[in-house]
Write an enzyme that holds these catalytic residues in place. Structure first.
Site, PDB file in Angstrom:
ATOM      1  N   CYS A  50      -7.026   2.782  -8.041  1.00 21.91           N
ATOM      2  CA  CYS A  50      -6.527   3.480  -6.857  1.00 21.91           C
ATOM      3  C   CYS A  50      -6.879   4.960  -6.802  1.00 21.91           C
ATOM      4  CB  CYS A  50      -5.024   3.275  -6.715  1.00 21.91           C
ATOM      5  SG  CYS A  50      -4.004   4.107  -7.940  1.00 21.91           S
ATOM      6  N   HIS A  66       0.824   4.841  -7.394  1.00 20.12           N
ATOM      7  CA  HIS A  66      -0.274   4.454  -6.519  1.00 20.12           C
ATOM      8  C   HIS A  66      -0.759   5.702  -5.791  1.00 20.12           C
ATOM      9  CE1 HIS A  66      -2.973   2.203  -4.103  1.00 20.12           C
ATOM     10  NE2 HIS A  66      -2.298   2.355  -2.977  1.00 20.12           N
ATOM     11  N   ASP A  82      -5.669   4.692   3.096  1.00 16.88           N
ATOM     12  CA  ASP A  82      -5.723   4.181   1.724  1.00 16.88           C
ATOM     13  C   ASP A  82      -6.889   3.205   1.578  1.00 16.88           C
ATOM     14  OD1 ASP A  82      -5.299   3.202  -0.796  1.00 16.88           O
ATOM     15  OD2 ASP A  82      -3.218   2.609  -0.475  1.00 16.88           O
TER      16      ASP A  82
END
Length: 721
Positions: A283, A341, A366
């Site tokens: 991530c 995250h 994202d």
């Protein structure tokens, strides 16, 4: 001066004043040779014709982008002087040209400014000029978003924020767990060589461009669309995107995500290897690479880390977690709680969501491939303001992001016969902290209050229950801390009515894990479970403790140990249960894992249905890398530094590599190799570099081996002209 391109006898020379124009457009750091401008802002140029421009004659300029330019779509604009230089009445994005008073049309000298409109699609343009019956290519140029221009939908008023979120090539990304928040230096490098070409190639390779190139190029006027395209293209889940995600722990055929320290290495590799996806990312790597691309294109962007981040796969705002009868976590279903995250926020207007502007500003985008959105793995843009207020019914993917920071968690014990018992309900654990790098400082800044009201407040619960009633199933197929805004400063009006939160039954004791010393890789881990009685009677307990090696995305990798003990908690007293995890027991399991999960499942033996659960995520501290360099060095002058590293593990490190990188210090990573490093042995090495950019720079060292992976260290150096 240069001649206009093409066979003609009319156009002599053109002067683009590239250094001056690029400086005015904040793009000189990208190039002083190629014209790169920002929309809504004029640039200067001059053109010398071999013939005069007589009264009634026209000099027509045409700006074109894409393979199928069209005035109606905004990908072509006709402008200039004279009767033939008028744009179509249906033209969507009209360029403007103004002649200077110093021009002399009788002599064929045109000194002028040109302005791409603030709604022009970003990208590569060809600029043509036509006079009489002759036409020539005047130049090619690149048009970017313009956060300095009030009319641009990415306009950002604060100068320091533009410096940080558009121009800064270095930053810091936060990781670890809510108990152990660490920061890693990251080199975004959005102005490195070929970066503009790379970013435009990313736009050109998206699936929409393959299906309908005209519409795709036209839509690049909108940062919402561009952000959505980049979110999909940074991962390779359903296209030839930049990065392949890998959470397996096996990176033998590529680069471990923990090894990367700069976006440019990844993007250049994708670009120069025929757009072949790069192995591997997780991530923070996905988010960092996306931040690089967004900043290069002119969209203010920052990288944000959400600690204790929920992944809600069924859009019910409830995360169901499961443990076995010994308290060890097991995976069942798709829901999970990640230690952390990382995503991006891009700054832009959202007229598609609200005409009042209340949902403008920071938007979550994202690129980590978690869930599909409109058929592709991507997420956002989702308004941060909308997430805070529970306004998550519009575009794009706001329910998913809302759950990431707000979901409630229920932990279930799965018994041997398959039945389940609720062990814990937690309404406060998700979205524990949300951090980004502070503007123009090395500290972290909390943006928690941007995403939600004070945890547990009535306003926060009202927003949660309001959001839970929205149909969400269609949207998705150690350092100083600086508060950007005090977390939870606005708790709302507590007099407002709303659905009351169902309160879980409180245990007759509190549960806490206490670490006796900071856990360090290479040493035994010592902690204790502390129960504090709130009862006036003794409570007989069965305490089951398990320790697991975990990946940061909540995937159990291995069971390290488990044990159980019968204890009695005396009235209003503390009970301490020691927990020792030996290095020899955990080491081989933790080589490719980010944390150690210690879980306690506690049964009240008086009532077999009374069970309680608690867990602690332990992050091991790696041995330090000590880097020393001169506090100040001169650009283009050789300099050097020293690296010290001691192997504190109880075994020899093999296949050791030392990698050095730094924006403005090294053009490419520098790597040295060692056969091995024995326990207690020291690396004492000199390194050399020649700075080529001025300002405060960071050198990053990464030491990797078969048994100790990607240990990082950094130091700061000031580079003067």
């Amino acid at each position: 001066m240069a001649a206009a391109t093409g066979t003609n006898k009319v156009f002599n020379t053109v002067s683009l004043s590239v250094p001056q124009n690029n400086s005015a457009h904040h793009t000189s750091v990208i190039s002083v040779k190629d014209l790169i401008v920002r929309r809504g802002q004029y640039f200067k140029l001059s053109l010398v014709l071999s013939q005069p421009v007589l009264t009634g004659q026209s000099v027509v300029f045409t700006a074109k982008t894409g393979k199928h330019p069209s005035e109606d779509l905004g990908t072509q604009s006709v402008f200039g002087i004279g009767p033939n230089a008028k744009p179509s009445p249906t033209a969507k994005a009209v360029w403007k040209m103004d002649l200077s008073s110093t021009s002399n049309l009788q002599q064929g000298n045109l000194i002028m400014t040109m302005t791409p409109p603030a709604n022009a699609p970003v990208g590569q343009y060809d600029l043509f000029v036509k006079h009489r019956d002759q036409e020539a290519l005047l130049t090619s140029l690149v048009v970017l978003f313009n956060p300095w221009n009030l009319e641009d939908s990415v306009y950002l008023a604060n100068d320091d924020e533009k410096e940080e979120y558009v121009l800064a090539e270095e930053g810091k990304i936060y990781y670890g767990s809510s108990n152990y928040i660490n920061g890693m230096e990251w080199d975004y490098g959005q102005f490195e060589e070929k970066m503009v070409d790379i970013c435009l190639a990313i736009l050109d390779h998206n699936t929409k461009n393959e299906e309908d190139p005209s519409a795709d190029v036209a839509a690049r006027c909108d940062p919402i669309y561009v952000g959505r395209v980049i979110s999909a293209m940074i991962n390779s889940q359903d296209d030839n995107g930049v990065l392949i995600g890998n959470w397996s722990g096996d990176f033998s055929d590529g680069t471990s995500p923990t090894h990367w320290t700069r976006s440019y290495s990844i993007l250049l590799k994708w670009f120069e290897n025929g757009f072949k996806s790069v192995k591997y990312g997780q991530c923070w790597v996905f988010a960092a690479v996306m931040c690089t691309v967004m900043r290069c294109l002119g969209i203010p962007t920052r990288v944000v880390t959400n600690f204790t981040s929920a992944h809600d796969t069924n859009a019910n705002l409830i995360i169901d977690k499961y443990c076995d009868e010994d308290g060890a976590e097991i995976r069942r279903g798709g829901d999970s709680i990640w230690n952390f995250h990382v995503w991006c926020e891009g700054w832009m207007k959202r007229p598609d969501l609200s005409t009042s502007g209340d949902l403008d500003g920071w938007q979550v985008v994202d690129p980590t491939p978690q869930e599909r959105s409109d058929g592709l793995y991507r997420c956002g843009p989702a308004s941060v303001n909308g997430i805070k207020e529970g306004k998550i019914g519009g575009n794009y993917d706001a329910p998913f992001v809302f759950a990431e920071v707000n979901a409630d968690v229920i932990t279930w014990e799965v018994k041997s016969d398959g039945s389940m018992a609720k062990a814990k309900t937690d309404t406060k654990i998700v979205g524990k902290f949300i951090y980004t790098k502070a503007v123009k400082k090395g500290a972290k800044a909390s943006v928690l209050s941007k995403y939600k009201y004070l945890e547990g407040s009535q306003k926060e619960r009202i927003v949660f229950y309001t959001a839970s009633k929205i149909d969400n199933t269609n949207d998705t197929d150690e350092e100083e801390e600086e508060e950007e805004e005090p977390a939870g400063e606005d708790t709302g009006d507590d007099s407002t009515g709303g659905t009351e939160e169902p309160q879980p039954e409180q245990p007759p004791f509190t549960i806490e894990f206490v670490e006796l010393a900071r856990p360090r890789n290479g040493e035994d881990v010592n902690l204790k479970l502390v129960l504090h009685s709130k009862s006036t009677v003794a409570i007989p307990l069965l305490i089951k403790i398990s320790v697991q090696a975990m990946r940061y995305n909540d995937t159990p990798a291995a069971l390290i140990q488990k044990n159980k003990t019968d204890e009695t908690l005396l009235p209003m007293k503390d009970l301490e249960v020691p927990i020792l995890v030996r290095y020899l027991d955990y080491h081989k399991h933790m080589i490719t894992c980010e944390s150690m999960k210690v879980s306690a499942l506690i049964e009240d033996k008086r009532h077999e249905d009374d069970i309680y659960f608690a867990e602690d995520n332990v992050v091991l501290l790696d041995p330090p890398i000590e880097l020393t360099m001169p506090s100040a060095v001169r650009m283009y002058r050789p300099s050097h530094g020293k690296l010290l590293f001691k192997n504190t593990l109880q075994e020899t490190l093999t296949n050791v590599t030392i990698t050095l990188s730094g924006n403005g210090l090294y053009h490419t990573e520098q790597t040295a190799r060692l056969e091995g490093l024995k326990p207690g042995e020291m690396i004492n090495a000199m390194f050399y570099f020649i700075p080529f950019k001025t300002g405060q720079k960071h050198l990053v060292a990464v030491i990797d081996s078969n048994t100790l992976r990607d240990v990082k260290g950094k130091c700061t150096v000031n580079v003067f002209p």
